[in-house]
Design an enzyme around this catalytic site. Sequence first.
Site, PDB file in Angstrom:
ATOM      1  N   GLY A   9      78.441  89.591  18.015  1.00 20.65           N
ATOM      2  CA  GLY A   9      78.450  90.172  19.359  1.00 20.65           C
ATOM      3  C   GLY A   9      78.376  91.686  19.310  1.00 20.65           C
ATOM      4  O   GLY A   9      78.554  92.291  18.261  1.00 20.65           O
ATOM      5  N   GLY A  24      79.633  94.789  19.135  1.00 16.88           N
ATOM      6  CA  GLY A  24      80.951  95.347  18.815  1.00 16.88           C
ATOM      7  C   GLY A  24      81.014  96.837  19.045  1.00 16.88           C
ATOM      8  O   GLY A  24      82.090  97.438  19.046  1.00 16.88           O
ATOM      9  N   ARG A  25      79.849  97.434  19.209  1.00 12.46           N
ATOM     10  CA  ARG A  25      79.856  98.887  19.456  1.00 12.46           C
ATOM     11  C   ARG A  25      78.683  99.281  20.347  1.00 12.46           C
ATOM     12  O   ARG A  25      78.108 100.353  20.199  1.00 12.46           O
ATOM     13  CB  ARG A  25      79.790  99.656  18.146  1.00 12.46           C
ATOM     14  CG  ARG A  25      78.616  99.300  17.286  1.00 12.46           C
ATOM     15  CD  ARG A  25      78.387 100.375  16.277  1.00 12.46           C
ATOM     16  NE  ARG A  25      77.415  99.956  15.299  1.00 12.46           N
ATOM     17  CZ  ARG A  25      76.921 100.758  14.400  1.00 12.46           C
ATOM     18  NH1 ARG A  25      77.295 102.011  14.363  1.00 12.46           N
ATOM     19  NH2 ARG A  25      76.049 100.323  13.531  1.00 12.46           N
ATOM     20  N   LYS A  71      74.506 102.545  22.199  1.00 11.68           N
ATOM     21  CA  LYS A  71      75.025 102.097  20.909  1.00 11.68           C
ATOM     22  C   LYS A  71      76.003 103.149  20.383  1.00 11.68           C
ATOM     23  O   LYS A  71      75.656 104.331  20.325  1.00 11.68           O
ATOM     24  CB  LYS A  71      73.844 101.913  19.936  1.00 11.68           C
ATOM     25  CG  LYS A  71      74.227 101.373  18.575  1.00 11.68           C
ATOM     26  CD  LYS A  71      72.977 101.022  17.772  1.00 11.68           C
ATOM     27  CE  LYS A  71      73.326 100.577  16.360  1.00 11.68           C
ATOM     28  NZ  LYS A  71      72.130 100.217  15.584  1.00 11.68           N
ATOM     29  N   ASP A  92      85.670 100.203  15.132  1.00  7.77           N
ATOM     30  CA  ASP A  92      86.155 101.153  16.146  1.00  7.77           C
ATOM     31  C   ASP A  92      85.194 101.304  17.322  1.00  7.77           C
ATOM     32  O   ASP A  92      85.441 102.068  18.243  1.00  7.77           O
ATOM     33  CB  ASP A  92      86.403 102.524  15.498  1.00  7.77           C
ATOM     34  CG  ASP A  92      85.128 103.105  14.887  1.00  7.77           C
ATOM     35  OD1 ASP A  92      84.068 102.444  14.956  1.00  7.77           O
ATOM     36  OD2 ASP A  92      85.197 104.217  14.325  1.00  7.77           O
ATOM     37  N   GLY A  93      84.055 100.584  17.262  1.00  3.92           N
ATOM     38  CA  GLY A  93      83.104 100.641  18.367  1.00  3.92           C
ATOM     39  C   GLY A  93      82.259 101.906  18.392  1.00  3.92           C
ATOM     40  O   GLY A  93      81.473 102.118  19.305  1.00  3.92           O
ATOM     41  N   ARG A 131      69.336 103.028  23.263  1.00  2.00           N
ATOM     42  CA  ARG A 131      68.277 102.206  22.679  1.00  2.00           C
ATOM     43  C   ARG A 131      67.553 101.464  23.793  1.00  2.00           C
ATOM     44  O   ARG A 131      68.173 100.926  24.697  1.00  2.00           O
ATOM     45  CB  ARG A 131      68.900 101.221  21.686  1.00  2.00           C
ATOM     46  CG  ARG A 131      67.897 100.316  21.027  1.00  2.00           C
ATOM     47  CD  ARG A 131      68.426  99.771  19.723  1.00  2.00           C
ATOM     48  NE  ARG A 131      69.492  98.788  19.899  1.00  2.00           N
ATOM     49  CZ  ARG A 131      70.081  98.166  18.873  1.00  2.00           C
ATOM     50  NH1 ARG A 131      69.718  98.427  17.631  1.00  2.00           N
ATOM     51  NH2 ARG A 131      71.027  97.286  19.084  1.00  2.00           N
ATOM     52  N   ASP A 174      71.062  87.965  13.097  1.00  2.59           N
ATOM     53  CA  ASP A 174      71.434  88.728  14.301  1.00  2.59           C
ATOM     54  C   ASP A 174      70.607  89.997  14.426  1.00  2.59           C
ATOM     55  O   ASP A 174      70.626  90.654  15.465  1.00  2.59           O
ATOM     56  CB  ASP A 174      72.925  89.082  14.280  1.00  2.59           C
ATOM     57  CG  ASP A 174      73.314  89.831  13.015  1.00  2.59           C
ATOM     58  OD1 ASP A 174      73.098  89.291  11.923  1.00  2.59           O
ATOM     59  OD2 ASP A 174      73.806  90.971  13.120  1.00  2.59           O
ATOM     60  N   ASP A 229      67.557  97.167  14.851  1.00  2.00           N
ATOM     61  CA  ASP A 229      68.724  97.474  14.037  1.00  2.00           C
ATOM     62  C   ASP A 229      68.375  98.223  12.759  1.00  2.00           C
ATOM     63  O   ASP A 229      68.224  97.651  11.689  1.00  2.00           O
ATOM     64  CB  ASP A 229      69.544  96.210  13.735  1.00  2.00           C
ATOM     65  CG  ASP A 229      70.902  96.339  14.403  1.00  2.00           C
ATOM     66  OD1 ASP A 229      71.300  97.490  14.627  1.00  2.00           O
ATOM     67  OD2 ASP A 229      71.533  95.323  14.697  1.00  2.00           O
TER      68      ASP A 229
END
Length: 477
Positions: A85, A87-88, A107, A119-120, A170, A246, A256
Site C-alpha cells: 500500500g 506508505g509514503r 510521494k 516514516d512516510g 508524480r 507492486d 517507481d
Amino acid sequence: MWHLENTYHDQLPAQFYSNQSPTPVEIPEMVYFNKELAKELHLDKVLADVDFTKNILSGKAILDQTNPIAQAYAGHQFGHFNMLGDGRAVLLGEHVLNEQRFDIQLKGSGETKFSRRGDGRATLYSMLREYLMSEAMHSLGISTTRSLAVVKTGEPVYREQVSDGAVLTRVAKSHIRVGTFEYARVFSEPSHLEIFTKYVMKRHFPNLLAAENYALELLKAVMNLQMDLLVDWMRVGFIHGVMNTDNMSISGETIDYGPCAFMNTYDSNTVYSSIDHQGRYAFGNQPAIAHWNLSVLANALLPLIDKNQEAAVELAKEVLNPFREEFIKRHDAMMHRKLGIVHTNQEDGDLIKDLFTLLTKHKVDYTNFFISLKDPTILLGSSLIADEQFINWQKQWELAHQRNSDQEKGSLLMSQNNPRVIPRNHLVEEALNYAAGGNFEKFDTLIKILSDPYSEGNTLQVVPSEFDLNYQTFCGT
Ligand code: AMP
Ligand code: MG
C-alpha cells in the site's frame, strides 16, 4: 485549471483505499518545477503562483475539491508476497483533460495506514533522482510516469544519515499495479475482484470490456503493453532494479524509480541495486521477470477467467506461454531498427546474437557502440575493432545494409532508436550530490541535455571506466 476527480475513491469499495490527507510540512520550498509538463496538463496558469503551488504540492494545503487517499495494494517483493500500500504517498486526485485522466500523487507526503515501520517521507536526493530519471525516460520516448515538481519540506529525514526531506508530485495514467490485483484477490471480498477489474478496464481498456472473457483480454492487453515497454528498456540499457509486482503498472508505464540506472558497458548480468544480491533484476533478466509478474497477474484474475479453476489456468497459460517467443520477435525487430536494417533476411544469420557476444567480450559501451555505426572513430582504442570475429560481423552488417532498398530509411531508423545520450551514472550522481546540497547548476545542465537524447549534436560518450565497477544504487526510501 484543475479538473480533479477521484473515481478510485468514488467508484471502488472502501477496502481499496484509506482516506488520507498529506501531513502538512513546516516550511515548503519549491526546488524544481516542470513547466513544460504543467503546460501539457493545462495547469501552468493555476500553478503559476509559486507560494500557492509549493503549499499544494507539499501537502501543506489541500485543494477544496480533493478527496486524497492512500491506495491499498499488495505485491511480490523479490518473489515474496506481502501486503503493501501507499506508505509514503497520497493520491490528490485524477486530473481530467481531453478525456484523459492523470493521477496526481504526492510521494513522500507523510505516514499513512500502510506505512508499517516507515516514516512516510522521502529524501530530497531520491525525489530529485526520480525526477531526473523519469523525465529522461520520457524524452527517450519510453512510457513512464512523469514528475511535475519537487518541493523541499524543510524537515529532516533520518536514514543512514540526516537528509533534507522532499515531496515529489508524480503524474501517471494511474497507479494501479499488478500488486493491486493481488490485493483484490487476496485481501478484499470475493465480489470485489470483479468490481475492481471492471473499474480498471473502464479506465484503461474500455474497448475490451464487452469481450466474452474480459479478464483474459485484460491479461493479453497488459502483456502486450509490458512487452513493448521491456523492449524499450532493453533498447536503451535501462535497468529498473526492483521489478516487484507492486512496481509494475497495469497501464504499461515505467513506475517507481528507486535503484534504477542505465547500463554503460554491455553485460546482460549488470546489476546496480545494492539489495539485488541474486541478480534477480539484472539487465538481461528483465523480460523473464516481466513474464513472471504477468503470471502473478494471471493468478489473481483466475476466478474471473473461468469459474472452473483448471479451465481458468489452461486459458491463462494459452495467453502467457507465447510470451518468450513473441518477446524475442519484438526484441529482434527493435535490434534491427538500432542496426538500421529495414528488411531482415535469412542471410543476416546470428547478427544480433553475435553482436551481444562481442560487446560482452570486449566490454564495449552499449550506447556508444550504436553511435559508432555511423561514426567509427568512437570505437578507436577498443579491442573490439581488432577482433577477427568483429571484422566479419561488420562485413555481414554492411551486406545487410546494402540490401536495404531505402538507404535513408535505414539511417533514419538508427537515429531514431539509438540515443546519443543516456543518464550516465557518474553524471547523475555528481548532479544529484550538488543539487541535494543546493547547487542546481549541474542538475539543470544534465536535465537539459537529456531532454533531447537523439539529437546529433548531443553527446555524453566519455564514461570513466572505473566508475561503474563499484557503482551501487539504493532503494532511496
Ligand atoms: P518501494 O520500494 O518504493 O516500491 O516501496 C515498497 C513499499 O514500501 C510500499 O508499500 C511503500 O509505500 C513502502 N515504503 C517505502 N518507503 C517508505 C517510507 N519511507 N515510509 C513508509 N512506507 C514506505
Ligand atoms: Mg513501489
